[in-house]
Design an enzyme around this catalytic site. Structure first.
Site, PDB file in Angstrom:
ATOM      1  N   GLU A 180       0.821  -1.208   0.000  1.00 19.60           N
ATOM      2  CA  GLU A 180       0.000   0.000   0.000  1.00 19.60           C
ATOM      3  C   GLU A 180       0.857   1.261   0.000  1.00 19.60           C
ATOM      4  O   GLU A 180       1.853   1.351   0.715  1.00 19.60           O
ATOM      5  CB  GLU A 180      -0.906   0.014   1.238  1.00 19.60           C
ATOM      6  CG  GLU A 180      -1.830   1.230   1.312  1.00 19.60           C
ATOM      7  CD  GLU A 180      -2.687   1.240   2.564  1.00 19.60           C
ATOM      8  OE1 GLU A 180      -3.560   2.117   2.668  1.00 19.60           O
ATOM      9  OE2 GLU A 180      -2.483   0.383   3.442  1.00 19.60           O
ATOM     10  N   GLU A 230     -11.994   2.983   2.850  1.00 18.61           N
ATOM     11  CA  GLU A 230     -11.235   2.996   4.095  1.00 18.61           C
ATOM     12  C   GLU A 230     -11.323   4.412   4.650  1.00 18.61           C
ATOM     13  O   GLU A 230     -10.415   5.225   4.501  1.00 18.61           O
ATOM     14  CB  GLU A 230      -9.784   2.584   3.864  1.00 18.61           C
ATOM     15  CG  GLU A 230      -9.045   2.323   5.172  1.00 18.61           C
ATOM     16  CD  GLU A 230      -7.602   1.929   4.968  1.00 18.61           C
ATOM     17  OE1 GLU A 230      -7.172   0.927   5.574  1.00 18.61           O
ATOM     18  OE2 GLU A 230      -6.899   2.619   4.207  1.00 18.61           O
TER      19      GLU A 230
END
Length: 259
Positions: free
Chosen positions: A142, A239
Site C-alpha cells: 500500500e 477505508e
C-alpha cells in the site's frame, strides 16, 4: 446503472462503539465486503462465525522491507498472519514499507531511501512472493502519504508502483489508496492508469477529512467512471470514517461507484 466493482469497507473505521464482529455482520448485511487491520486485537472465533467476505487485512504485525533484521521479522510475522488470513478466508494481506505505530507513525523512519535499501526491499518482496506461493495467498503493498506517515520508506504511489512492477509477480499486487495518492501526488486517474496492471485493490476516502466520497475535493464519480472505462473490475474498498451516520456514508460510497 450497474455495479462493475466489488465493494467493501474498512470495519475498523465505522460504528466505533460496536464490536468488530457486529460491524462485520452489518457490512455483510448491507452487501459489502469487510476490510480489517490488526488481527491480534480481534475475537477470531466471532469473526469466523459471521461468515463475511473479508477482503483485506494487515498481512503482518511487525517487520520492514529494507534491512536484514526487519525483513526476517516481516517474513516470520507474515507467515503467522497468513494462517489467520486463511482461517477467515481473507482475499489479500496488506503490507507497508515498515510497521506503523500509534497514529500511523512509521516505527522505522527514513527520509532518504538508498539504492541498497531498494535492492533489499525487492529481495524481501520476492521472499514474500515465495511465501505467498507456498500458502496460496496474495499480498498487496500500500502507498501512504508522507504528511500523515512521515519518513515511511517506499510510501509514495510511485515508489510502490516501482517496487511491485519490478518484482512483477502475480502474488504481489498494489493496494492503491487514492486518499493517500491525492495528498501525496494528485492526478488520480493517471495514477490508476499507470498502476492498472498491478492493482489488487483500490481504496478510497475523500480529502480533507478522510470521510466518505462526496465530503471533500475528490470527484469519485469521475474516478469510478474512469476505472470502469479502463477495464478495472476488481475490489474498491472505502477505508474512511463516516461524516455522520455510517449507513448513510456507505450508501454515498455505493452511489459514487455505481456507473
Amino acid at each position: 446503472m450497474s455495479q462493475p466493482f466489488q465493494l467493501a469497507a474498512c470495519a475498523e473505521m465505522l460504528w466505533l462503539d460496536k464490536s468488530m464482529d457486529w460491524r462485520a455482520a452489518r457490512l455483510t448485511e448491507m452487501g459489502f465486503g469487510v476490510g480489517l487491520w490488526n488481527w491480534s486485537t480481534w475475537d477470531l472465533d466471532k469473526l469466523e462465525r459471521v461468515g463475511a467476505n473479508y477482503t483485506i487485512m494487515d498481512g503482518y504485525l511487525q517487520g520492514r522491507l529494507a534491512d536484514d533484521e526487519g525483513a526476517d521479522m516481516l517474513l516470520s510475522s507474515a507467515r503467522e498472519t497468513a494462517q489467520i488470513g486463511k482461517r477467515l478466508g481473507v482475499d489479500r494481506l496488506n503490507l507497508h514499507g515498515t510497521g506503523l505505530g500509534d497514529g500511523g507513525i512509521p516505527i522505522w523512519q527514513h527520509d532518504v531511501v538508498t539504492g541498497g535499501m531498494w535492492l533489499k526491499a525487492q529481495d524481501t518482496l520476492r521472499r514474500i512472493c515465495d511465501l505467498a506461493e507456498e500458502e496460496d495467498i496474495v499480498f498487496t503493498l500500500e502507498n501512504l502519504n508522507l504528511l500523515d506517515h512521515p519518513g515511511c520508506p517506499f510510501g509514495s504511489t510511485g515508489d510502490v508502483l516501482a517496487l511491485v512492477s519490478s518484482v512483477n509477480h502475480p502474488r504481489l499486487r498494489i493496494n492503491l489508496d487514492l486518499y493517500h495518492t491525492q495528498i501525496g501526488e494528485g492526478d488520480l486517474i493517471r495514477w490508476c492508469e499507470k498502476c492498472l496492471p498491478w492493482i489488487g485493490e483500490v481504496q478510497v476516502a475523500d480529502n480533507p477529512g478522510r470521510c466518505e466520497p462526496g465530503t471533500g475535493e475528490i470527484n469519485y464519480v469521475a474516478v469510478a467512471r474512469a476505472l470502469s472505462d479502463m477495464g478495472y473490475r476488481g475490489p474498491v474498498g472505502m477505508e474512511s470514517c463516516a461524516s455522520g451516520d455510517p449507513d448513510t456514508a456507505l450508501e454515498a460510497f455505493r452511489a459514487a461507484f455505481t456507473i
